[in-house]
Design an enzyme around this catalytic site. Structure first.
Site, PDB file in Angstrom:
ATOM      1  N   THR A 124      -8.194  10.024   7.621  1.00 17.34           N
ATOM      2  CA  THR A 124      -7.777   8.755   7.025  1.00 17.34           C
ATOM      3  C   THR A 124      -7.671   7.642   8.067  1.00 17.34           C
ATOM      4  O   THR A 124      -7.023   6.628   7.832  1.00 17.34           O
ATOM      5  CB  THR A 124      -6.413   8.919   6.325  1.00 17.34           C
ATOM      6  OG1 THR A 124      -5.457   9.438   7.270  1.00 17.34           O
ATOM      7  CG2 THR A 124      -6.505   9.854   5.131  1.00 17.34           C
ATOM      8  N   LYS A 150       0.834  -1.202   0.000  1.00 16.96           N
ATOM      9  CA  LYS A 150       0.000   0.000   0.000  1.00 16.96           C
ATOM     10  C   LYS A 150       0.875   1.260   0.000  1.00 16.96           C
ATOM     11  O   LYS A 150       1.779   1.374   0.828  1.00 16.96           O
ATOM     12  CB  LYS A 150      -0.924  -0.006   1.213  1.00 16.96           C
ATOM     13  CG  LYS A 150      -1.882  -1.198   1.235  1.00 16.96           C
ATOM     14  CD  LYS A 150      -2.789  -1.194   2.437  1.00 16.96           C
ATOM     15  CE  LYS A 150      -2.045  -1.318   3.744  1.00 16.96           C
ATOM     16  NZ  LYS A 150      -2.925  -1.552   4.903  1.00 16.96           N
ATOM     17  N   GLY A 179      -8.367   4.409   9.844  1.00 19.57           N
ATOM     18  CA  GLY A 179      -9.009   3.165   9.461  1.00 19.57           C
ATOM     19  C   GLY A 179      -8.891   2.785   8.000  1.00 19.57           C
ATOM     20  O   GLY A 179      -9.563   1.859   7.545  1.00 19.57           O
ATOM     21  N   THR A 180      -8.027   3.473   7.253  1.00 17.98           N
ATOM     22  CA  THR A 180      -7.930   3.169   5.819  1.00 17.98           C
ATOM     23  C   THR A 180      -7.433   1.742   5.571  1.00 17.98           C
ATOM     24  O   THR A 180      -7.965   1.048   4.698  1.00 17.98           O
ATOM     25  CB  THR A 180      -6.991   4.158   5.102  1.00 17.98           C
ATOM     26  OG1 THR A 180      -5.767   4.274   5.843  1.00 17.98           O
ATOM     27  CG2 THR A 180      -7.622   5.525   4.979  1.00 17.98           C
ATOM     28  N   GLY A 181      -6.428   1.299   6.323  1.00 18.90           N
ATOM     29  CA  GLY A 181      -5.894  -0.047   6.117  1.00 18.90           C
ATOM     30  C   GLY A 181      -6.911  -1.124   6.458  1.00 18.90           C
ATOM     31  O   GLY A 181      -7.062  -2.114   5.728  1.00 18.90           O
ATOM     32  N   CYS A 182      -7.621  -0.926   7.565  1.00 18.53           N
ATOM     33  CA  CYS A 182      -8.669  -1.873   7.969  1.00 18.53           C
ATOM     34  C   CYS A 182      -9.746  -1.939   6.898  1.00 18.53           C
ATOM     35  O   CYS A 182     -10.223  -3.018   6.524  1.00 18.53           O
ATOM     36  CB  CYS A 182      -9.303  -1.438   9.291  1.00 18.53           C
ATOM     37  SG  CYS A 182      -8.147  -1.182  10.642  1.00 18.53           S
TER      38      CYS A 182
END
Length: 268
Positions: A206, A174, A208-211
């Protein structure tokens, strides 16, 4: 058949990341979300103020309860906190043969650590080889490889390949922590490289973007999409959720993305 995805992760009391973000993303994409809570965090948009790991027997009991009854099409794994919880999850999933998306959550958006130092090797040894897809950001990939964060597409590809050598079937590097006007994610699989690019959005919201991204991919896989198609659809969904994030006014720190941008909130 109803598409079902299972998230195994920590709870975010602020609602922007972790289990809460996972279930919102799955729901927004038309997939029924089940959950196994590995840790409870006291957390908001500014900081993580406390972390309580769930006892391993309760983690195992949750996994057993879900998998013994629900037809789970894909599993997403997020925050695991300790080596003991990692072992419990690995054991609990030992009989599961569906796709597993592993998001190696190490640090919150606020900078607070979410994975104990001694848990990193346990993650690499027990769960990484089970992963259909590993979804590290650039600092997480570097930490798993004991190196420096990638700065170019070539370095991202090389690190993704190195993580596949550790056992993951595919890796999504990512690019959110990178620089430049274009944010590029790189999917490395056994058949080659696939790049997903989008303009970088100027917002502080931003959290929580990875979750959200890993859960959206798991949702796609639960619906039967091929990996590349699931990753591309999830990338588009997350980009739209970030673009709409400023419609929400949540907290005074790093606010969440707008998981339900397609359903409500267009008027801000």
């Amino acid at each position: 058949m109803t598409a079902i995805a299972l998230t195994i992760a920590g709870s975010d009391s602020g609602g922007g990341a972790g289990i809460q973000a996972d279930l919102k993303a799955m729901s927004a994409l038309g997939v029924f979300g089940a959950s196994v809570i590995t840790a409870v965090t006291a957390q908001n948009t500014q900081a993580v103020t406390a972390v309580h790991g769930i006892p391993t027997d309760i983690v195992r009991a949750q996994i057993d309860a879900v998998l013994s009854d629900l037809n789970v099409g894909a599993v997403k794994i997020g925050m695991l906190a300790t080596p003991e919880i990692i072992q419990a999850v690995a054991y609990g999933l030992s009989g599961y043969d569906g796709p597993i998306v592993l998001d190696p959550v190490m640090v919150a958006k606020s900078g607070d650590p979410l994975l104990q130092e001694d848990a990193i090797s346990a993650l690499s040894e027990t769960l990484l080889p089970r992963a259909t897809l590993l979804t590290p950001n650039l600092p997480e990939a570097a930490r798993l490889l004991n190196g420096a964060p990638a700065e170019t597409t070539e370095q991202m590809a090389a690190q993704g390949t190195a993580l596949m050598d550790l056992g993951a079937q595919a890796v999504l590097m990512k690019g959110g922590h990178g620089s430049g006007d274009i944010c590029e994610d790189l999917l490395i699989t056994g058949t080659g490289l696939h790049a997903f690019s989008a303009p970088r959005i100027a917002t502080r919201n931003t959290h929580g973007t990875g979750c959200t991204l890993s859960s959206a991919i798991a949702a796609g896989l639960a619906k039967g999409l091929p990996l590349e198609q699931a990753a591309e659809a999830a990338h588009g969904y997350l980009h739209a959720a970030i673009r709409a994030a400023d419609q929400l006014q949540i907290g005074s720190g790093h606010g969440p993305v707008h998981h339900f941008h397609a359903q409500w909130g267009h008027d801000g």
